[in-house]
Design an enzyme around this catalytic site. Structure first.
Site, PDB file in Angstrom:
ATOM      1  N   GLY A 238      20.642  28.834  55.120  1.00 23.94           N
ATOM      2  CA  GLY A 238      22.140  27.492  54.281  1.00 23.94           C
ATOM      3  C   GLY A 238      22.112  26.621  54.139  1.00 23.94           C
ATOM      4  O   GLY A 238      23.143  25.896  53.514  1.00 23.94           O
ATOM      5  N   PRO A 271      15.311  29.040  55.236  1.00 20.79           N
ATOM      6  CA  PRO A 271      16.179  29.125  53.953  1.00 20.79           C
ATOM      7  C   PRO A 271      15.758  30.438  53.115  1.00 20.79           C
ATOM      8  O   PRO A 271      14.532  31.314  52.643  1.00 20.79           O
ATOM      9  CB  PRO A 271      15.849  27.704  53.507  1.00 20.79           C
ATOM     10  CG  PRO A 271      14.274  28.101  54.002  1.00 20.79           C
ATOM     11  CD  PRO A 271      14.442  28.769  55.213  1.00 20.79           C
ATOM     12  N   ARG A 273      18.705  30.741  49.818  1.00 17.08           N
ATOM     13  CA  ARG A 273      19.069  30.007  48.299  1.00 17.08           C
ATOM     14  C   ARG A 273      18.102  28.574  48.197  1.00 17.08           C
ATOM     15  O   ARG A 273      18.580  28.405  46.459  1.00 17.08           O
ATOM     16  CB  ARG A 273      20.939  29.805  48.311  1.00 17.08           C
ATOM     17  CG  ARG A 273      21.201  28.915  47.389  1.00 17.08           C
ATOM     18  CD  ARG A 273      22.598  29.134  47.599  1.00 17.08           C
ATOM     19  NE  ARG A 273      23.421  29.717  48.367  1.00 17.08           N
ATOM     20  CZ  ARG A 273      24.636  30.465  48.248  1.00 17.08           C
ATOM     21  NH1 ARG A 273      25.008  31.296  47.178  1.00 17.08           N
ATOM     22  NH2 ARG A 273      24.533  31.353  49.124  1.00 17.08           N
ATOM     23  N   TYR A 313      32.592  35.412  44.675  1.00 14.84           N
ATOM     24  CA  TYR A 313      32.491  34.598  45.737  1.00 14.84           C
ATOM     25  C   TYR A 313      33.374  32.833  44.546  1.00 14.84           C
ATOM     26  O   TYR A 313      33.084  32.110  44.824  1.00 14.84           O
ATOM     27  CB  TYR A 313      31.279  33.583  46.121  1.00 14.84           C
ATOM     28  CG  TYR A 313      30.754  34.286  47.172  1.00 14.84           C
ATOM     29  CD1 TYR A 313      31.130  35.255  48.418  1.00 14.84           C
ATOM     30  CD2 TYR A 313      29.415  35.386  46.751  1.00 14.84           C
ATOM     31  CE1 TYR A 313      30.345  35.962  48.871  1.00 14.84           C
ATOM     32  CE2 TYR A 313      28.852  36.344  47.000  1.00 14.84           C
ATOM     33  CZ  TYR A 313      28.849  36.665  48.438  1.00 14.84           C
ATOM     34  OH  TYR A 313      28.082  37.406  49.175  1.00 14.84           O
ATOM     35  N   CYS A 340      35.156  48.141  33.594  1.00 10.02           N
ATOM     36  CA  CYS A 340      36.734  48.570  33.738  1.00 10.02           C
ATOM     37  C   CYS A 340      36.960  47.218  35.287  1.00 10.02           C
ATOM     38  O   CYS A 340      37.418  48.355  35.870  1.00 10.02           O
ATOM     39  CB  CYS A 340      36.905  49.853  33.602  1.00 10.02           C
ATOM     40  SG  CYS A 340      35.690  51.046  32.598  1.00 10.02           S
ATOM     41  N   GLU A 341      36.462  46.518  35.087  1.00  8.73           N
ATOM     42  CA  GLU A 341      37.946  45.616  36.141  1.00  8.73           C
ATOM     43  C   GLU A 341      37.930  44.124  35.653  1.00  8.73           C
ATOM     44  O   GLU A 341      37.256  43.435  35.209  1.00  8.73           O
ATOM     45  CB  GLU A 341      36.629  45.812  37.577  1.00  8.73           C
ATOM     46  CG  GLU A 341      36.382  46.783  38.008  1.00  8.73           C
ATOM     47  CD  GLU A 341      37.001  46.636  39.030  1.00  8.73           C
ATOM     48  OE1 GLU A 341      37.575  46.058  39.722  1.00  8.73           O
ATOM     49  OE2 GLU A 341      35.178  47.566  39.865  1.00  8.73           O
TER      50      GLU A 341
HETATM   51  N1  LLP Z   1      19.075  33.325  57.864  1.00 14.46           N
HETATM   52  C1  LLP Z   1      20.415  34.099  58.204  1.00 14.46           C
HETATM   53  C2  LLP Z   1      20.482  35.063  59.453  1.00 14.46           C
HETATM   54  C3  LLP Z   1      21.612  34.961  57.099  1.00 14.46           C
HETATM   55  O1  LLP Z   1      22.109  35.587  57.408  1.00 14.46           O
HETATM   56  C4  LLP Z   1      21.619  34.581  55.683  1.00 14.46           C
HETATM   57  C5  LLP Z   1      21.925  34.641  54.760  1.00 14.46           C
HETATM   58  C6  LLP Z   1      20.455  33.500  55.302  1.00 14.46           C
HETATM   59  C7  LLP Z   1      19.237  33.294  56.607  1.00 14.46           C
HETATM   60  C8  LLP Z   1      20.050  32.657  54.223  1.00 14.46           C
HETATM   61  O2  LLP Z   1      21.188  31.886  54.050  1.00 14.46           O
HETATM   62  P1  LLP Z   1      20.689  30.934  52.524  1.00 14.46           P
HETATM   63  O3  LLP Z   1      19.763  29.800  53.188  1.00 14.46           O
HETATM   64  O4  LLP Z   1      20.347  31.961  51.157  1.00 14.46           O
HETATM   65  O5  LLP Z   1      21.559  30.342  52.696  1.00 14.46           O
HETATM   66  N2  LLP Z   1      25.744  36.645  49.299  1.00 14.46           N
HETATM   67  C9  LLP Z   1      25.700  35.819  49.395  1.00 14.46           C
HETATM   68  C10 LLP Z   1      25.272  34.829  50.298  1.00 14.46           C
HETATM   69  C11 LLP Z   1      24.743  34.980  51.962  1.00 14.46           C
HETATM   70  C12 LLP Z   1      24.214  34.700  52.791  1.00 14.46           C
HETATM   71  C13 LLP Z   1      24.698  35.717  54.275  1.00 14.46           C
HETATM   72  N3  LLP Z   1      23.599  35.254  55.124  1.00 14.46           N
HETATM   73  C14 LLP Z   1      26.289  34.730  48.076  1.00 14.46           C
HETATM   74  O6  LLP Z   1      26.197  35.297  47.157  1.00 14.46           O
HETATM   75  O7  LLP Z   1      26.561  33.717  48.118  1.00 14.46           O
END
Ligand code: LLP
Length: 413
Positions: A238, A271, A273, A313, A340-341
């Site tokens: 996150g 992590p 992202r 998003y 086409c959107e």
């Molecule tokens: N752990 C769990 C249980 C998760 O559900 C997620 C992301 C992560 C770790 C990794 O989160 P990060 O560090 O990447 O924030 N498609 C969306 C993001 C969806 C995230 C889903 N879960 C986007 O493009 O923003």
């Protein structure tokens, strides 16, 4: 930083992007190996000697090269499906450094994860706990488990990527956790290991994480009183990245605050992202310029099937010209794709000098870019290239037209 201008041409590390376009074509994802490694080390080193495991969230970008690079430097992995499990194993990962998250693990997934010896299941409901117990019993094994609780804190991020509120489908309400832990504790087929939470993605403030941690620690203390010992805390992923000039989380300070609160409990972070987001860019070509009295559209060869996040998003990605010296039409351009959107845009209202044939880089697209891409409008998925120093490697071929329908069949008559 893996991306910079050298002689007015955008480079990834020491590699000229125009060379990459010539070799691999457009559109194209390009990643910097040095950035990926440095981003992971930033998490790992902040823990110092505190027991920890940094489990890269595979869903952010599951290319084998990315997984292999991370596995070589000692990363663990957060997986959510058997597909991700097989990918990380193929890429050289050690199953005993993998946690298995996700709300609906199938029996086949649980069985395979037990066979290969994953570190822990992050369990998301009583029903799932029962299923894991049953599979472990059939295999005469003990499944390592951690319960994902929902601490009911507001992650203050986009609602689609906010997962820690009471209304969320994820995890169990923190107030309902104790009976589930008791059931696991009493089962001969389950071993209670940890406690897990993940409150959302792209958080740019640390306070929701620390509020969640306080709630989770209260639960650890309650469990301890009834002799259920938690040996690790998994605080999920996150951590947000800079897309523009916004302030985001200081990773070192975040991890130091965690260590200060958890005494000697092992800490797992997941992590995604923050490891790969800013280590990747998406290259696209301006096909046409189309202006009327209301709007200036640059029609590009990349589209929402290649990069979904702006449409889904409203993500902001910086747009940089691959050649800084371009002389073109000065306007506030919407970058729109061929799909086409109306929602098929990658950037809105950007002041740029554009000519047809220019190449542009959409920055901060390494995470949830390729991994969320699709074949919508029968568009082959694009190629991916990994750069390291002055070397570049094709890490996924561009799909061909044949790839689009080679698993389809027509009816017989
Ligand atoms: N752990 C769990 C249980 C998760 O559900 C997620 C992301 C992560 C770790 C990794 O989160 P990060 O560090 O990447 O924030 N498609 C969306 C993001 C969806 C995230 C889903 N879960 C986007 O493009 O923003």
């Amino acid at each position: 930083m893996g991306f910079s201008y050298q002689n007015h041409i955008l480079h990834t590390e020491s590699v000229n992007i125009t060379d990459l376009i010539e070799i691999y074509g457009s559109p194209l994802y390009v990643y910097s190996r040095t950035d990926i490694e440095n981003n992971w080390y930033e998490f790992d080193q902040a823990f110092g000697t505190h027991p920890h495991l940094v489990c890269y969230a595979v869903k952010a970008n599951s290319n084998l090269a990315v997984l292999n690079i991370l596995s070589k430097i000692g990363s663990g992995f957060d997986i959510v499906s058997i597909g991700e499990l097989e990918r990380v194993l193929f890429a050289g990962a050690d199953a005993s450094r993998c946690v298995f998250s996700g709300v609906a693990k199938t029996k086949a997934e649980i069985k395979r994860a037990l066979e290969v010896g994953i570190f822990c299941f992050n369990v998301e409901s009583m029903a799932e706990m029962n299923r894991i117990e049953q599979v472990a019993k059939d295999m005469d094994m003990q499944a390592p488990i951690s319960l994902r609780v929902n601490p009911n804190v507001d992650a203050k991020t986009h609602p689609y990527i906010s997962t820690g509120l009471k209304e969320s489908k994820f995890g169990v309400d923190i107030d309902d956790a104790i009976p589930i832990y008791q059931m696991a504790h009493n089962s001969p087929y389950l071993t209670v290991k940890g406690l897990d939470c993940h409150i959302g993605s792209q958080l740019i403030e640390v306070s929701p994480f620390l509020d969640a941690l306080d709630k989770v620690l209260e639960l650890v203390a309650k469990l301890d009183k009834i002799s259920i010992r938690i040996t690790h805390l998994d605080l999920g992923g996150g951590v947000g990245i800079k897309y523009d000039n916004e302030q985001t989380i200081d990773i070192n300070a975040y991890i130091v605050s965690i260590i200060n609160k958890v005494s000697d409990l092992k800490v797992i972070l997941e992590p995604g992202r923050a490891i790969i987001g800013n280590a990747g860019i998406f290259i696209t070509k301006v096909e046409f310029l189309k202006q009327n009295s209301y709007k200036s559209f640059a029609v590009i060869d990349g589209a929402m099937n290649d990069l979904l996040s702006p449409a889904l998003y409203q993500t902001y990605h910086q747009v940089l010209p691959v050649n800084e010296n371009t002389k073109g039409v000065d306007a506030n351009w919407d970058l729109v794709g061929p799909i086409c959107e109306t929602g098929d845009f990658l950037a809105i209202n950007r002041k740029l000098l554009l000519s047809e044939g220019d190449y542009l880089a959409l920055m901060s697209t390494g995470a949830y870019g390729f991994s969320m891409s699709s074949n919508y409008n029968s568009r082959p998925r694009v190629a991916e290239v990994m750069v390291s120093g002055n070397q570049h490697t094709l890490v996924r071929e561009r799909e061909t037209i044949q790839d689009l329908f080679n698993k389809e069949y027509m009816v017989d008559d």
